[in-house]
Design a protein around this motif. Structure first.
Motif, PDB file in Angstrom:
ATOM      1  N   GLY A   1      38.099 -77.545  49.757  1.00  0.00           N
ATOM      2  CA  GLY A   1      39.407 -77.476  49.677  1.00  0.00           C
ATOM      3  C   GLY A   1      40.319 -77.068  50.571  1.00  0.00           C
ATOM      4  N   LEU A   2      39.556 -76.034  51.138  1.00  0.00           N
ATOM      5  CA  LEU A   2      40.386 -75.134  52.265  1.00  0.00           C
ATOM      6  C   LEU A   2      39.809 -75.098  53.639  1.00  0.00           C
ATOM      7  CD1 LEU A   2      40.963 -71.539  50.478  1.00  0.00           C
ATOM      8  CD2 LEU A   2      42.361 -73.720  50.627  1.00  0.00           C
ATOM      9  N   GLN A   3      38.888 -76.392  53.696  1.00  0.00           N
ATOM     10  CA  GLN A   3      38.299 -76.638  54.995  1.00  0.00           C
ATOM     11  C   GLN A   3      39.513 -77.173  55.956  1.00  0.00           C
ATOM     12  OE1 GLN A   3      35.039 -79.369  54.580  1.00  0.00           O
ATOM     13  NE2 GLN A   3      34.013 -78.848  56.759  1.00  0.00           N
ATOM     14  N   GLY A   4      39.493 -76.713  57.223  1.00  0.00           N
ATOM     15  CA  GLY A   4      40.336 -77.048  58.216  1.00  0.00           C
ATOM     16  C   GLY A   4      41.696 -76.573  58.068  1.00  0.00           C
ATOM     17  N   LYS A   5      42.057 -75.712  57.274  1.00  0.00           N
ATOM     18  CA  LYS A   5      43.196 -75.219  56.825  1.00  0.00           C
ATOM     19  C   LYS A   5      43.402 -73.854  57.367  1.00  0.00           C
ATOM     20  CE  LYS A   5      43.793 -77.994  52.746  1.00  0.00           C
ATOM     21  NZ  LYS A   5      44.374 -79.114  53.584  1.00  0.00           N
ATOM     22  N   VAL A   6      44.626 -73.233  57.811  1.00  0.00           N
ATOM     23  CA  VAL A   6      44.686 -71.970  58.114  1.00  0.00           C
ATOM     24  C   VAL A   6      44.956 -71.093  56.902  1.00  0.00           C
ATOM     25  CG1 VAL A   6      46.047 -70.251  59.679  1.00  0.00           C
ATOM     26  CG2 VAL A   6      45.635 -72.492  60.451  1.00  0.00           C
ATOM     27  N   VAL A   7      44.424 -70.029  56.618  1.00  0.00           N
ATOM     28  CA  VAL A   7      44.602 -69.312  55.507  1.00  0.00           C
ATOM     29  C   VAL A   7      45.543 -67.897  55.873  1.00  0.00           C
ATOM     30  CG1 VAL A   7      43.475 -68.243  53.489  1.00  0.00           C
ATOM     31  CG2 VAL A   7      42.908 -70.433  54.221  1.00  0.00           C
ATOM     32  N   LEU A   8      46.431 -67.666  55.252  1.00  0.00           N
ATOM     33  CA  LEU A   8      47.201 -66.453  55.411  1.00  0.00           C
ATOM     34  C   LEU A   8      47.161 -65.536  54.239  1.00  0.00           C
ATOM     35  CD1 LEU A   8      48.707 -64.319  57.084  1.00  0.00           C
ATOM     36  CD2 LEU A   8      50.765 -65.554  56.286  1.00  0.00           C
ATOM     37  N   PRO A   9      46.414 -64.403  54.132  1.00  0.00           N
ATOM     38  CA  PRO A   9      46.570 -63.646  52.718  1.00  0.00           C
ATOM     39  C   PRO A   9      47.698 -62.639  52.748  1.00  0.00           C
ATOM     40  CG  PRO A   9      44.484 -63.375  54.065  1.00  0.00           C
ATOM     41  CD  PRO A   9      45.281 -64.028  54.758  1.00  0.00           C
ATOM     42  N   LEU A  10      48.239 -62.598  51.649  1.00  0.00           N
ATOM     43  CA  LEU A  10      49.294 -61.568  51.359  1.00  0.00           C
ATOM     44  C   LEU A  10      48.962 -60.705  50.064  1.00  0.00           C
ATOM     45  CD1 LEU A  10      52.594 -63.720  51.994  1.00  0.00           C
ATOM     46  CD2 LEU A  10      51.512 -62.300  53.615  1.00  0.00           C
ATOM     47  N   PHE A  11      48.768 -59.524  50.142  1.00  0.00           N
ATOM     48  CA  PHE A  11      48.193 -58.629  49.022  1.00  0.00           C
ATOM     49  C   PHE A  11      49.177 -57.563  48.872  1.00  0.00           C
ATOM     50  CE2 PHE A  11      43.836 -59.749  47.697  1.00  0.00           C
ATOM     51  CZ  PHE A  11      43.886 -60.956  48.055  1.00  0.00           C
ATOM     52  N   ILE A  12      49.377 -57.208  47.700  1.00  0.00           N
ATOM     53  CA  ILE A  12      50.440 -56.041  47.257  1.00  0.00           C
ATOM     54  C   ILE A  12      49.573 -55.228  46.501  1.00  0.00           C
ATOM     55  CG2 ILE A  12      51.740 -57.278  45.470  1.00  0.00           C
ATOM     56  CD1 ILE A  12      54.322 -55.550  46.700  1.00  0.00           C
ATOM     57  N   GLY A  13      49.663 -53.786  46.408  1.00  0.00           N
ATOM     58  CA  GLY A  13      49.011 -52.940  45.289  1.00  0.00           C
ATOM     59  C   GLY A  13      49.821 -51.695  45.407  1.00  0.00           C
ATOM     60  N   GLY A  14      49.200 -50.941  44.300  1.00  0.00           N
ATOM     61  CA  GLY A  14      49.749 -49.774  44.112  1.00  0.00           C
ATOM     62  C   GLY A  14      49.469 -48.432  45.173  1.00  0.00           C
ATOM     63  N   THR A  15      48.402 -48.889  45.840  1.00  0.00           N
ATOM     64  CA  THR A  15      48.006 -47.831  47.034  1.00  0.00           C
ATOM     65  C   THR A  15      47.250 -48.461  47.982  1.00  0.00           C
ATOM     66  OG1 THR A  15      46.612 -45.884  47.463  1.00  0.00           O
ATOM     67  CG2 THR A  15      45.907 -47.449  45.539  1.00  0.00           C
ATOM     68  N   ILE A  16      47.253 -47.893  49.419  1.00  0.00           N
ATOM     69  CA  ILE A  16      46.753 -48.352  50.506  1.00  0.00           C
ATOM     70  C   ILE A  16      45.191 -48.301  50.302  1.00  0.00           C
ATOM     71  CG2 ILE A  16      46.482 -46.359  51.830  1.00  0.00           C
ATOM     72  CD1 ILE A  16      47.737 -49.809  53.097  1.00  0.00           C
ATOM     73  N   ALA A  17      44.664 -47.893  49.322  1.00  0.00           N
ATOM     74  CA  ALA A  17      43.173 -47.634  49.090  1.00  0.00           C
ATOM     75  C   ALA A  17      42.698 -48.956  48.690  1.00  0.00           C
ATOM     76  CB  ALA A  17      42.994 -46.427  47.836  1.00  0.00           C
ATOM     77  N   HIS A  18      43.484 -50.092  48.360  1.00  0.00           N
ATOM     78  CA  HIS A  18      43.101 -51.367  47.728  1.00  0.00           C
ATOM     79  C   HIS A  18      43.105 -52.189  49.079  1.00  0.00           C
ATOM     80  CE1 HIS A  18      42.655 -50.098  43.701  1.00  0.00           C
ATOM     81  NE2 HIS A  18      43.935 -49.760  43.600  1.00  0.00           N
ATOM     82  N   LEU A  19      43.363 -51.697  50.210  1.00  0.00           N
ATOM     83  CA  LEU A  19      43.350 -52.657  51.274  1.00  0.00           C
ATOM     84  C   LEU A  19      42.216 -53.652  51.729  1.00  0.00           C
ATOM     85  CD1 LEU A  19      44.984 -53.423  54.172  1.00  0.00           C
ATOM     86  CD2 LEU A  19      43.649 -51.273  54.956  1.00  0.00           C
ATOM     87  N   LEU A  20      40.976 -52.989  51.251  1.00  0.00           N
ATOM     88  CA  LEU A  20      39.919 -54.122  51.611  1.00  0.00           C
ATOM     89  C   LEU A  20      39.530 -54.976  50.533  1.00  0.00           C
ATOM     90  CD1 LEU A  20      37.585 -51.176  52.815  1.00  0.00           C
ATOM     91  CD2 LEU A  20      38.736 -52.707  54.217  1.00  0.00           C
ATOM     92  N   ALA A  21      40.578 -55.121  49.440  1.00  0.00           N
ATOM     93  CA  ALA A  21      40.303 -56.185  48.704  1.00  0.00           C
ATOM     94  C   ALA A  21      40.695 -57.402  49.263  1.00  0.00           C
ATOM     95  CB  ALA A  21      41.598 -56.271  47.724  1.00  0.00           C
ATOM     96  N   VAL A  22      41.261 -57.802  50.376  1.00  0.00           N
ATOM     97  CA  VAL A  22      41.173 -58.976  51.011  1.00  0.00           C
ATOM     98  C   VAL A  22      39.612 -59.328  51.453  1.00  0.00           C
ATOM     99  CG1 VAL A  22      42.027 -60.283  53.229  1.00  0.00           C
ATOM    100  CG2 VAL A  22      43.716 -58.866  51.917  1.00  0.00           C
ATOM    101  N   ASP A  23      39.079 -58.396  52.154  1.00  0.00           N
ATOM    102  CA  ASP A  23      38.014 -58.574  52.947  1.00  0.00           C
ATOM    103  C   ASP A  23      36.817 -58.681  51.863  1.00  0.00           C
ATOM    104  OD1 ASP A  23      38.788 -58.484  55.566  1.00  0.00           O
ATOM    105  OD2 ASP A  23      38.518 -56.203  55.583  1.00  0.00           O
ATOM    106  N   TYR A  24      36.755 -57.859  50.825  1.00  0.00           N
ATOM    107  CA  TYR A  24      35.803 -57.970  50.093  1.00  0.00           C
ATOM    108  C   TYR A  24      35.766 -58.796  48.812  1.00  0.00           C
ATOM    109  CZ  TYR A  24      33.901 -53.985  52.747  1.00  0.00           C
ATOM    110  OH  TYR A  24      33.434 -53.414  53.740  1.00  0.00           O
ATOM    111  N   ALA A  25      36.903 -59.236  48.437  1.00  0.00           N
ATOM    112  CA  ALA A  25      37.185 -60.082  47.353  1.00  0.00           C
ATOM    113  C   ALA A  25      37.734 -61.216  47.647  1.00  0.00           C
ATOM    114  CB  ALA A  25      38.241 -59.342  46.159  1.00  0.00           C
ATOM    115  N   LEU A  26      38.697 -61.615  48.379  1.00  0.00           N
ATOM    116  CA  LEU A  26      39.041 -62.780  48.929  1.00  0.00           C
ATOM    117  C   LEU A  26      38.549 -63.688  49.823  1.00  0.00           C
ATOM    118  CD1 LEU A  26      41.429 -64.830  48.213  1.00  0.00           C
ATOM    119  CD2 LEU A  26      42.634 -63.931  50.199  1.00  0.00           C
ATOM    120  N   LYS A  27      38.189 -62.984  50.919  1.00  0.00           N
ATOM    121  CA  LYS A  27      37.523 -63.760  52.057  1.00  0.00           C
ATOM    122  C   LYS A  27      35.996 -64.555  51.700  1.00  0.00           C
ATOM    123  CE  LYS A  27      39.702 -61.522  55.783  1.00  0.00           C
ATOM    124  NZ  LYS A  27      39.321 -60.910  56.878  1.00  0.00           N
ATOM    125  N   PRO A  28      35.201 -63.899  50.699  1.00  0.00           N
ATOM    126  CA  PRO A  28      34.014 -64.855  50.294  1.00  0.00           C
ATOM    127  C   PRO A  28      34.523 -66.027  49.347  1.00  0.00           C
ATOM    128  CG  PRO A  28      33.774 -62.300  49.908  1.00  0.00           C
ATOM    129  CD  PRO A  28      35.302 -62.631  50.416  1.00  0.00           C
TER     130      PRO A  28
END
Length: 194
Positions: free
Chosen positions: A97-124
């Motif tokens: 369903g996301l094939q051929g589409k540009v994907v832009l992640p926008l995340f918000i959290g309580g601390t910058i320590a969660h920055l890698l949630a995009v790479d490790y949780a969403l991207k797969p």
């Protein structure tokens, strides 16, 4: 004109996440994009949790994703991962369903320590849905977004607005490049027929 679908994965209607998605939505409208919005807070909870593909709201959400040139995937971060509400929406999207589409992640959290949630949780998950064109996106800290209680809406710190502007510019550039490539491919096919 490009079609962009924004998926907001917060189950809370007043979430600071909407400060990000509203800002990006306005910028995309200003640059001529048509916008569809899917909000976990607005979808019927029972239809979402039971994966009711016959639900008019679920059908409309999936049609918005299917017709999009780009998908903005936005979520608050809880315990180093995106929200369960976002996961239930992503689970409804077909395997490619996301094939051929540009994907832009926008995340918000309580601390910058969660920055890698995009790479490790969403991207797969995006990759499992056929998405290969994932932009770097924006991670914001809660304190960069303030609710305007009396006026409604949100106030964003200047550094966050600048980062969101850069993300929208990158998204628009990628969409323009994709449209040009599709046009050139189509012209090449027409020339090849002659």
């Amino acid at each position: 004109m490009s079609r962009v679908t924004i998926i907001a994965g917060s189950p809370t209607p007043g979430s600071r996440l909407f400060g990000l998605t509203d800002y990006v939505r306005e910028r995309l409208i200003q640059t001529g994009s048509a916008i569809d919005r899917i909000s976990a807070a607005e979808l019927p909870a029972e239809d979402l949790l039971r994966a009711n593909f016959g639900s008019p709201a679920i059908k409309a959400a999936l049609a918005a994703v299917e017709s999009a040139d780009a998908v903005v995937i936005a979520s608050p971060v809880y315990k180093a991962a995106y929200s369960g509400a976002l996961k239930t929406i992503l689970d409804l999207i077909p395997q490619k369903g996301l094939q051929g589409k540009v994907v832009l992640p926008l995340f918000i959290g309580g601390t910058i320590a969660h920055l890698l949630a995009v790479d490790y949780a969403l991207k797969p998950v995006v990759a499992a849905l056929g998405g290969t064109h994932i932009l770097s996106g924006v991670f914001a800290v809660d304190q960069w977004v303030s609710r305007l209680e009396n006026a409604g809406g949100y106030a964003l710190e200047e550094q966050l607005r600048e980062r969101l502007d850069e993300a929208v510019a990158e998204l628009n550039w990628e969409l323009a490049r994709d449209q040009l490539a599709a046009k050139e491919q189509k012209q090449g096919q027409v020339v090849g027929l002659g």
